[in-house]
Design a protein around this motif. Structure first.
Motif, short mmCIF file in Angstrom:
data_model
loop_
_atom_site.label_atom_id
_atom_site.label_comp_id
_atom_site.label_asym_id
_atom_site.label_seq_id
_atom_site.Cartn_x
_atom_site.Cartn_y
_atom_site.Cartn_z
N LEU A 1 0.83 -1.22 0.00
CA LEU A 1 0.00 0.00 0.00
C LEU A 1 0.86 1.26 0.00
CD1 LEU A 1 -2.67 -1.01 2.71
CD2 LEU A 1 -2.94 -1.06 0.22
N GLY A 2 2.16 1.08 -0.08
CA GLY A 2 3.07 2.22 -0.12
C GLY A 2 3.36 2.80 1.26
N VAL A 3 3.12 2.01 2.30
CA VAL A 3 3.36 2.49 3.67
C VAL A 3 4.67 1.89 4.18
CG1 VAL A 3 2.47 2.50 6.05
CG2 VAL A 3 0.89 2.68 4.12
N ASP A 4 5.50 2.73 4.74
CA ASP A 4 6.75 2.26 5.32
C ASP A 4 6.44 1.47 6.59
OD1 ASP A 4 9.34 1.92 5.95
OD2 ASP A 4 9.84 4.04 6.21
N ALA A 5 6.87 0.24 6.66
CA ALA A 5 6.58 -0.58 7.85
C ALA A 5 7.69 -1.59 8.07
CB ALA A 5 5.25 -1.32 7.65
N ILE A 6 7.89 -1.94 9.33
CA ILE A 6 8.92 -2.96 9.63
C ILE A 6 8.42 -3.86 10.75
CG2 ILE A 6 10.16 -1.35 11.20
CD1 ILE A 6 12.75 -2.81 10.16
N SER A 7 8.68 -5.16 10.60
CA SER A 7 8.22 -6.09 11.63
C SER A 7 9.38 -6.53 12.53
CB SER A 7 7.58 -7.32 10.98
OG SER A 7 8.57 -8.09 10.31
N PHE A 8 9.04 -6.81 13.78
CA PHE A 8 10.04 -7.25 14.75
C PHE A 8 9.51 -8.40 15.59
CE2 PHE A 8 11.26 -2.64 14.53
CZ PHE A 8 12.55 -2.82 14.05
N THR A 9 10.41 -9.25 16.03
CA THR A 9 10.02 -10.25 17.04
C THR A 9 10.07 -9.54 18.39
OG1 THR A 9 12.30 -10.90 17.47
CG2 THR A 9 11.13 -12.13 15.74
N GLY A 10 9.58 -10.21 19.42
CA GLY A 10 9.64 -9.64 20.76
C GLY A 10 11.09 -9.40 21.17
N ALA A 11 11.94 -10.38 20.89
CA ALA A 11 13.35 -10.25 21.27
C ALA A 11 14.01 -9.07 20.58
CB ALA A 11 14.08 -11.55 20.93
N GLN A 12 13.69 -8.86 19.31
CA GLN A 12 14.32 -7.76 18.57
C GLN A 12 14.01 -6.39 19.14
OE1 GLN A 12 12.91 -9.04 14.62
NE2 GLN A 12 15.00 -8.72 13.90
N VAL A 13 12.80 -6.22 19.70
CA VAL A 13 12.50 -4.91 20.28
C VAL A 13 12.78 -4.88 21.79
CG1 VAL A 13 10.85 -4.06 18.59
CG2 VAL A 13 10.04 -5.44 20.51
N GLY A 14 13.34 -5.95 22.30
CA GLY A 14 13.74 -5.94 23.72
C GLY A 14 12.60 -6.11 24.69
N ILE A 15 11.66 -7.04 24.37
CA ILE A 15 10.63 -7.38 25.37
C ILE A 15 11.25 -8.44 26.28
CG2 ILE A 15 8.29 -8.32 25.76
CD1 ILE A 15 7.45 -7.03 23.16
N ARG A 16 11.80 -7.97 27.40
CA ARG A 16 12.51 -8.89 28.28
C ARG A 16 11.56 -9.45 29.34
NH1 ARG A 16 16.58 -5.36 26.65
NH2 ARG A 16 15.85 -3.69 28.02
N THR A 17 11.67 -10.75 29.55
CA THR A 17 10.75 -11.43 30.49
C THR A 17 11.54 -12.22 31.52
OG1 THR A 17 10.63 -13.55 29.33
CG2 THR A 17 9.18 -11.82 28.52
N ASP A 18 10.83 -12.75 32.50
CA ASP A 18 11.48 -13.73 33.38
C ASP A 18 11.57 -15.05 32.61
OD1 ASP A 18 8.98 -14.95 33.46
OD2 ASP A 18 8.47 -14.25 35.47
N SER A 19 12.04 -16.11 33.26
CA SER A 19 12.27 -17.32 32.46
C SER A 19 11.19 -18.39 32.68
CB SER A 19 13.66 -17.87 32.78
OG SER A 19 13.81 -17.93 34.17
N SER A 20 9.98 -17.98 33.10
CA SER A 20 8.89 -18.95 33.25
C SER A 20 8.31 -19.27 31.88
CB SER A 20 7.76 -18.40 34.10
OG SER A 20 8.24 -17.76 35.20
N HIS A 21 8.87 -20.29 31.24
CA HIS A 21 8.40 -20.64 29.91
C HIS A 21 6.90 -20.92 29.90
CE1 HIS A 21 12.08 -20.62 27.66
NE2 HIS A 21 12.70 -21.23 28.66
N THR A 22 6.25 -20.52 28.84
CA THR A 22 4.81 -20.64 28.54
C THR A 22 3.91 -19.70 29.35
OG1 THR A 22 4.12 -22.42 30.04
CG2 THR A 22 5.09 -23.12 27.95
#
Ligand code: ADP
Ligand code: ASP
Ligand code: MG
Length: 428
Positions: free
Chosen positions: A100-121
């Motif tokens: 559509l001519g719109v500038d856009a970029i996708s990121f994973t959670g890790a790429q944008v620094g969504i840091r969590t504890d290590s409780s998987h799931t």
């Protein structure tokens, strides 16, 4: 310095966070439609951060796939698997926006620094780095972030529990000081009951965090409960609305006075719990504590608990757990029973927990009586009861759940007011 900060503050005001759920990006046409909606906001000058869930049904499919390979998969590997769903949808949406001519970029959670504890799931977000997002927004890009995922301190991929894209959106809205956090879904807002089940359910204009948290925790799937907890803590207003319609939805915000006038705000059912009864537990101090300590150590969320009166120095203890934790629970109960000398255990998957929720209950009595009467009138047997200040829940047989929800919705007068015959005649 102050000037720079003020300017930065100004720009931040124009950020909106929009989250699109799985059903809203269920196929190619829907992804294109979502892209058009996002593009329209971007063209209006908003800095748009989009959070996307996996394509409808994908997460369930991935879970089934894992189940066919290993009935007890490692939680780390589950997170590796489940996080792929959102990676597909973010990149496809970015491509649709490019088209559509719109500038856009996708990121994973890790790429944008969504840091969590290590409780998987069921990880909890501990911190979000905003520099990468802000840098792209400043350059005029739409930023698309994969919902439901993050990265732990030891660089492991984590997920935030089912429905966790809501959490990603709320957390981003908070750290980016966004002016809006819009949750786009397949219904027009939060209703007095699941509108798919109760045809005359009414869309609410607004609801308090407290009531929404109860409804969500008790089974109303429309918002993830934990995301509401965070929204309430940081006062992030949320607008729940339909993806493919312009109508205003439901605002979730702090309690307002008029809300107290409503006795019951909504009714909901949870069909994803099972009842466990541990039989003949020796009736002496410390035995229940051992059982629930072991369950807690296994990270099993125990909900309702009932201990029957003991006449023989032995007692039965019943409690409910999520069905997804039932296998783990059985394992724990087997071990504890040997330790404490309990006789055995019964497991019942065919239960449902139905609840009525409303802040008004704080200042009004008689809600429980009315609820039990409505169930009795439909010959629905109550197996367990629990109450808090703003909710009453009953465990009943699962096959009665839909009937019970409709009955309670009617008894508390929650439905759309239908026009009287006379008025209908005038209108037609
Ligand atoms: P998404 O894929 O957008 O995250 P969900 O399936 O998680 O959507 O949540 C939306 C669904 O929640 C609706 O389709 C509706 O059936 C269900 N739901 C349950 N209770 C309610 C309620 N009280 N109000 C609105 N929707 C509800
Ligand atoms: N895809 C994840 C789920 O189905 C997260 C979400 O949709 O919010 O639970
Ligand atoms: Mg959801």
């Amino acid at each position: 310095m102050q000037g720079i900060r003020d300017r930065e503050q100004e720009t931040m005001k124009d950020i909106i966070v929009q989250k699109y759920g799985g059903t809203s990006v269920g196929d190619v046409d829907k992804i294109k439609k979502v892209a058009r909606r996002v593009a329209s906001y971007s063209r209006k000058g908003y800095k748009v951060v989009v959070v996307v869930s996996a394509l409808g049904g994908t997460t369930d499919e991935l879970i089934k796939l894992a189940d066919q390979i290993n009935k007890n998969p490692s939680e780390r590997e589950m997170d590796m698997l489940l996080s792929t769903g959102e990676q597909v949808s973010v990149s496809l949406l970015a491509m649709a926006l490019h088209k559509l001519g719109v500038d856009a970029i996708s990121f994973t959670g890790a790429q944008v620094g969504i840091r969590t504890d290590s409780s998987h799931t069921k990880a909890r977000i501990v911190d979000i780095g905003t520099s990468r997002i802000k840098e792209k927004l400043k350059k005029g890009s739409v930023v698309i972030v994969a919902g439901f995922q993050g990265v732990s301190g030891d660089q492991e991929i984590t997920t935030l529990g089912r429905g966790g894209s809501d959490m990603t959106a709320v957390a981003l809205a908070k750290v980016l000081k966004a002016r809006e956090c819009e949750i786009y879904t397949d219904v027009k807002g939060v209703y007095t009951a699941d509108p798919r089940l109760v045809k005359n359910a009414r869309k609410l204009e607004s609801i308090s965090y407290e009531e929404m948290l109860e409804l969500a925790s008790l089974g109303a799937q429309v918002m993830q409960a934990r995301s509401i907890e965070v929204a309430g803590k940081y006062n992030v207003p949320i607008h729940v609305r339909a993806s493919f319609c312009k109508e205003k939805g439901t605002m979730i915000s702090k309690e307002v006075r008029s809300m107290e006038d409503v006795l019951v705000r909504g009714v909901t059912a949870n069909k994803k719990e099972a009842k466990v009864t541990v039989c003949d537990v020796p009736d002496k101090p410390g035995e229940a504590s051992k059982l629930f300590e072991r369950l807690a150590e296994a990270r099993i969320n125990v909900d309702m608990i009932i201990q029957n009166i003991s006449r023989t120095r032995k007692t039965d203890i019943s409690f409910t757990v999520p069905t997804s934790d039932l296998a783990k629970t059985q394992e724990v109960v087997r071990k504890v029973n040997k330790e404490i000398g309990a006789k055995g255990a019964k497991y019942d998957r065919d239960i449902a927990k139905i609840s009525v929720v409303g802040i008004g209950m704080r200042s009004h009595s008689g809600v429980a009586a009315k609820m039990f009467k409505a169930l009795a009138a439909r010959k629905i047997n109550i197996e367990m009861i629990s109450t808090s200040e703003i909710k009453i829940s009953c465990v009943i047989h699962r096959t009665d759940a839909d009937k019970a929800i409709k009955a309670l919705h009617d008894s508390f007068g929650l439905g759309k007011k239908t026009l009287s015959r006379k008025k209908r005649a005038v209108r037609s």
